[in-house]
Design an enzyme around this catalytic site. Sequence first.
Site, mmCIF file in Angstrom:
data_model
loop_
_atom_site.group_PDB
_atom_site.id
_atom_site.type_symbol
_atom_site.label_atom_id
_atom_site.label_comp_id
_atom_site.label_asym_id
_atom_site.label_seq_id
_atom_site.Cartn_x
_atom_site.Cartn_y
_atom_site.Cartn_z
ATOM 1 N N ARG A 1 1.664 -1.013 0.167
ATOM 2 C CA ARG A 1 -0.012 0.228 -0.002
ATOM 3 C C ARG A 1 0.836 1.502 0.085
ATOM 4 O O ARG A 1 2.007 1.396 0.241
ATOM 5 C CB ARG A 1 -1.220 -0.150 1.278
ATOM 6 C CG ARG A 1 -1.916 -1.116 1.219
ATOM 7 C CD ARG A 1 -3.164 -0.753 2.295
ATOM 8 N NE ARG A 1 -2.371 -1.322 3.735
ATOM 9 C CZ ARG A 1 -2.002 -0.631 4.461
ATOM 10 N NH1 ARG A 1 -1.537 1.404 4.301
ATOM 11 N NH2 ARG A 1 -1.327 -1.566 5.200
ATOM 12 N N TYR B 1 -1.605 -3.169 -7.331
ATOM 13 C CA TYR B 1 -1.643 -4.340 -6.013
ATOM 14 C C TYR B 1 -2.832 -3.819 -4.700
ATOM 15 O O TYR B 1 -3.470 -3.622 -5.087
ATOM 16 C CB TYR B 1 -0.590 -3.405 -4.717
ATOM 17 C CG TYR B 1 -0.432 -3.854 -3.246
ATOM 18 C CD1 TYR B 1 0.532 -4.918 -2.860
ATOM 19 C CD2 TYR B 1 -0.817 -3.310 -2.340
ATOM 20 C CE1 TYR B 1 0.304 -6.024 -1.461
ATOM 21 C CE2 TYR B 1 -0.995 -3.667 -0.614
ATOM 22 C CZ TYR B 1 -0.193 -5.524 -0.737
ATOM 23 O OH TYR B 1 -0.363 -5.738 0.838
ATOM 24 N N GLY B 2 -2.753 -5.505 -4.009
ATOM 25 C CA GLY B 2 -4.254 -5.648 -3.415
ATOM 26 C C GLY B 2 -4.673 -4.309 -2.736
ATOM 27 O O GLY B 2 -5.710 -3.923 -3.170
ATOM 28 N N GLY B 3 -4.095 -4.111 -1.851
ATOM 29 C CA GLY B 3 -5.097 -2.635 -0.869
ATOM 30 C C GLY B 3 -5.389 -1.386 -1.846
ATOM 31 O O GLY B 3 -5.951 -0.642 -1.481
ATOM 32 N N LYS C 1 -10.412 -2.517 0.857
ATOM 33 C CA LYS C 1 -9.349 -2.167 2.078
ATOM 34 C C LYS C 1 -10.728 -0.042 1.963
ATOM 35 O O LYS C 1 -10.564 0.671 2.313
ATOM 36 C CB LYS C 1 -7.802 -1.282 2.491
ATOM 37 C CG LYS C 1 -7.283 -2.558 2.559
ATOM 38 C CD LYS C 1 -8.034 -2.706 4.453
ATOM 39 C CE LYS C 1 -7.240 -3.913 5.122
ATOM 40 N NZ LYS C 1 -5.934 -3.878 4.982
ATOM 41 N N HIS D 1 -10.371 -2.689 11.109
ATOM 42 C CA HIS D 1 -9.960 -3.547 10.498
ATOM 43 C C HIS D 1 -9.637 -4.383 11.218
ATOM 44 O O HIS D 1 -8.516 -4.752 12.524
ATOM 45 C CB HIS D 1 -8.608 -2.663 10.366
ATOM 46 C CG HIS D 1 -7.498 -3.130 9.779
ATOM 47 N ND1 HIS D 1 -5.782 -2.948 10.179
ATOM 48 C CD2 HIS D 1 -7.054 -4.092 8.686
ATOM 49 C CE1 HIS D 1 -4.897 -3.888 9.222
ATOM 50 N NE2 HIS D 1 -5.942 -4.791 8.744
ATOM 51 N N SER E 1 -2.146 -3.660 10.051
ATOM 52 C CA SER E 1 -1.250 -4.574 8.919
ATOM 53 C C SER E 1 0.084 -5.034 9.385
ATOM 54 O O SER E 1 1.516 -5.521 10.245
ATOM 55 C CB SER E 1 -0.824 -3.960 7.670
ATOM 56 O OG SER E 1 -2.075 -3.407 7.828
ATOM 57 N N CYS F 1 0.733 -7.550 11.508
ATOM 58 C CA CYS F 1 0.888 -7.821 13.047
ATOM 59 C C CYS F 1 -0.515 -8.981 13.797
ATOM 60 O O CYS F 1 -0.193 -9.333 14.579
ATOM 61 C CB CYS F 1 0.108 -6.742 13.881
ATOM 62 S SG CYS F 1 1.197 -5.375 13.461
ATOM 63 N N ASP G 1 -9.540 -10.068 8.384
ATOM 64 C CA ASP G 1 -9.477 -8.593 8.238
ATOM 65 C C ASP G 1 -9.832 -7.185 8.234
ATOM 66 O O ASP G 1 -9.922 -6.530 8.907
ATOM 67 C CB ASP G 1 -8.475 -8.561 6.599
ATOM 68 C CG ASP G 1 -7.418 -7.237 6.514
ATOM 69 O OD1 ASP G 1 -6.924 -7.133 7.164
ATOM 70 O OD2 ASP G 1 -7.424 -6.946 5.670
ATOM 71 N N ARG H 1 1.927 -11.939 -0.777
ATOM 72 C CA ARG H 1 0.634 -12.164 0.121
ATOM 73 C C ARG H 1 0.328 -13.634 -1.064
ATOM 74 O O ARG H 1 0.850 -13.974 -2.416
ATOM 75 C CB ARG H 1 0.235 -11.253 -0.754
ATOM 76 C CG ARG H 1 0.376 -9.776 0.085
ATOM 77 C CD ARG H 1 -0.348 -9.402 1.593
ATOM 78 N NE ARG H 1 -0.074 -8.110 2.116
ATOM 79 C CZ ARG H 1 -0.560 -8.299 3.370
ATOM 80 N NH1 ARG H 1 -1.988 -9.285 4.083
ATOM 81 N NH2 ARG H 1 -0.415 -7.869 4.307
ATOM 82 N N GLY I 1 -0.185 -20.589 17.733
ATOM 83 C CA GLY I 1 -0.768 -21.070 18.743
ATOM 84 C C GLY I 1 -1.241 -21.194 20.071
ATOM 85 O O GLY I 1 -1.890 -21.306 20.669
HETATM 86 P P1 GTP Z 1 -2.414 -7.929 7.459
HETATM 87 O O1 GTP Z 1 -3.902 -8.647 6.060
HETATM 88 O O2 GTP Z 1 -1.437 -6.923 6.741
HETATM 89 O O3 GTP Z 1 -3.966 -7.076 7.719
HETATM 90 O O4 GTP Z 1 -1.921 -9.177 7.988
HETATM 91 P P2 GTP Z 1 -2.206 -9.911 8.974
HETATM 92 O O5 GTP Z 1 -2.543 -8.399 10.650
HETATM 93 O O6 GTP Z 1 -3.366 -10.642 9.046
HETATM 94 O O7 GTP Z 1 -0.601 -10.404 10.015
HETATM 95 P P3 GTP Z 1 -0.658 -11.681 9.896
HETATM 96 O O8 GTP Z 1 -1.309 -12.955 11.122
HETATM 97 O O9 GTP Z 1 -0.048 -12.243 8.279
HETATM 98 O O10 GTP Z 1 1.194 -11.947 10.101
HETATM 99 C C1 GTP Z 1 1.913 -11.380 9.626
HETATM 100 C C2 GTP Z 1 3.340 -11.112 10.297
HETATM 101 O O11 GTP Z 1 3.104 -11.665 11.532
HETATM 102 C C3 GTP Z 1 3.546 -13.206 9.493
HETATM 103 O O12 GTP Z 1 4.830 -13.179 9.370
HETATM 104 C C4 GTP Z 1 3.504 -14.082 10.611
HETATM 105 O O13 GTP Z 1 3.993 -14.992 10.965
HETATM 106 C C5 GTP Z 1 3.654 -12.781 12.635
HETATM 107 N N1 GTP Z 1 3.087 -13.291 12.908
HETATM 108 C C6 GTP Z 1 1.361 -13.262 13.574
HETATM 109 N N2 GTP Z 1 1.462 -14.280 14.848
HETATM 110 C C7 GTP Z 1 2.819 -14.001 15.465
HETATM 111 C C8 GTP Z 1 2.304 -14.404 16.531
HETATM 112 O O14 GTP Z 1 1.611 -14.205 17.408
HETATM 113 N N3 GTP Z 1 3.934 -13.591 17.414
HETATM 114 C C9 GTP Z 1 5.074 -13.639 15.954
HETATM 115 N N4 GTP Z 1 6.036 -13.806 16.803
HETATM 116 N N5 GTP Z 1 4.383 -13.099 14.808
HETATM 117 C C10 GTP Z 1 3.138 -13.582 13.981
HETATM 118 C C1 SPV Z 2 -3.241 -4.719 4.695
HETATM 119 O O1 SPV Z 2 -2.225 -3.799 4.922
HETATM 120 O O2 SPV Z 2 -3.623 -4.350 6.197
HETATM 121 C C2 SPV Z 2 -3.653 -6.060 4.159
HETATM 122 C C3 SPV Z 2 -3.289 -5.640 3.258
HETATM 123 O O3 SPV Z 2 -4.852 -5.964 4.676
HETATM 124 S S1 SPV Z 2 -4.035 -4.389 1.743
HETATM 125 O O4 SPV Z 2 -5.018 -5.111 1.248
HETATM 126 O O5 SPV Z 2 -3.154 -4.366 0.973
HETATM 127 O O6 SPV Z 2 -4.642 -3.921 2.473
HETATM 128 MN MN MN Z 3 -5.005 -6.090 6.551
#
Ligand code: GTP
Ligand code: SPV
Ligand code: MN
Length: 585
Positions: free
Chosen positions: A70, A198-200, A207, A227, A249, A251, A276, A366, A491
Amino acid sequence: MTTKNDALAKWVDEVASRTKPDNIVWCDGSDAEFDRMVDQMLDSGTLTRLNEETNPNCYLHRSDPSDVARVEHLTYVCSKDKEDAGPNNNWMDPDEAHKKVDDLFAGCMQGRTMYVIPYCMGPIDSPLSRNGVEITDSPYVVANMKIMARIGAPALERIEREGTFVKGLHSTGDLDPEKRFIMHFPEELYIKSIGSGYGGNALLGKKCHALRIASWQARTEGWLAEHMLIVGLESPQGETHYIACAFPSACGKTNLAMLIPPEQYKGWKVTTVGDDICWLHLRDDGRLWAINPESGYFGVVPGTNEWSNKNAYDTLKSDAIFTNVGVTENNEPWWEEKDDGKEPAIDWKGNPYDAEVGPAAHPNSRFTVPAKNNPVYSPMADNPDGVPISAVVFGGRRKDLAPLVYEAKDWAHGVLVGASCASEMTAAAIGGAGQIRRDPMAMKPFCGYNFADYFAHWLSFEGKSDKLPKIFHVNWFRRDQDGKFLWPGFGENMRVLAWIVERCGGQRDARETPIGFLPNVEDIDTDGIDVSSETMQALLSVDPAKWEQEMLAIGEYFSEFGDRMPQALLAELDKMSSALQSKAA
Ligand code: GTP
Ligand code: SPV
Ligand code: MN
């Protein structure tokens, strides 16, 4: 195909006469249409087929190397009044913004096909869902929208019945970053995006519509567009709680939404409603009900493996479009921490892999995959009424300060907890990765109006019901002096969710601190994980001196919003600061 809706027919004509496509295709959303898009992209080289044996029906897309995330600095909210967009958004006068992008759209579809994609965000038969139409010249967008939203004939029928829809005009243009803009006109329910695939930036239902435009609509109509992931947790006693979590994002939303509980929590059943975005409505029963407006996941690839998130790993074994990952010698997708014992041969740019040059997969590579591929997909994701929410959880990436988990004292305090969130920036947006910034409710890049008004809107729910969800804050990302994560995460986060759910059911005690209620060290089960009680102490500690500093930083941030900032929120901040001071004294 065309339409009985005059406004839509007129808009399509208007766009076509400006953009000058060779032809116009109305998308019906069928599988055959998806296959045609894929075949066409295979022919043009936009997609390549991945190994059919290991990854059936999976494709790789390599984007322009300048177009991988984004672009917040090129994203605008063009409300009539600049104050309505607020200091949290870039703003441009709507007339000026229309002119700027319309000039770029002029003739941009010459030699291309213009696709008209009617879509519905949310279950097709839900009164909570909203319609949109995206016009795009990108077959990649058509294929991805088919995965991410309910598109085509049923959506068009809904539009013709209801008459209303959000307009989204998109063209990849020439991908010149100098000519890239993502413009939102909330008063016109209109989005114009040019210069990015790109997606977003390009899947406008996500978004742009479901957060920026929807948050504006939600405020006027009394609901919330957030979000947030939505996860269902069924206890061994058979009681199900749904919780909605807002993390910035990259996180951890997708990961938490698909979590696999550790051994001693096997009696719990975890299901995914959304990963999301979450639309929340207060119902007559006094509860907040949530729908996931999407039907697919657009998830971060790196870090996904059999151990961190087996459900996601299995979900993307088939029917996935990968964007910007590496490939192995035998054409399997590959990314950092895939941990499958294989080696990358080609990197995301299509060059021979060389560790010296950079990672095989882009850090913001992604996958797009249908939600129904998820082994723990919740059928409630299709429920027109949505699901009732027991807890709202805010979070972020903080290597210091924020404890593993704490609970807000009441709704208004919870709004302060959300409004004062901060997080390290990630590769999901261009620029600033690693820096800490304020990201209220994980909505900094996505709130389509002034944050001061947004906080007031959140506060306005107080007193409307005595059954509002409890509000929590979590931080999976605390680190030790060597930079190692203190908490195993993934987990194992179930251990924290169990505490949250039990707090909702009134089954757990907690310790009151100036920042909220925290678990006692023994309340988080550490059986089977290598986390010492000293580490747990550290994870659950509150350092009043550091928090006092934080209060000052939050106060300073809030002052950017001037008089528009709700007094009630400033009063909450004062209350928390005084509590910290008396603790430190
Ligand atoms: P967006 O799609 O951008 O909104 O991201 P999201 O919030 O869905 O994040 P996602 O679950 O894809 O995780 C993003 C990154 O954080 C990945 O590389 C994961 O491996 C890492 N991650 C997710 N959960 C944890 C956690 O509990 N601990 C740690 N250390 N890393 C994590
Ligand atoms: C984010 O960046 O929070 C995403 C990917 O979930 S996007 O759809 O590109 O915003
Ligand atoms: Mn997101």
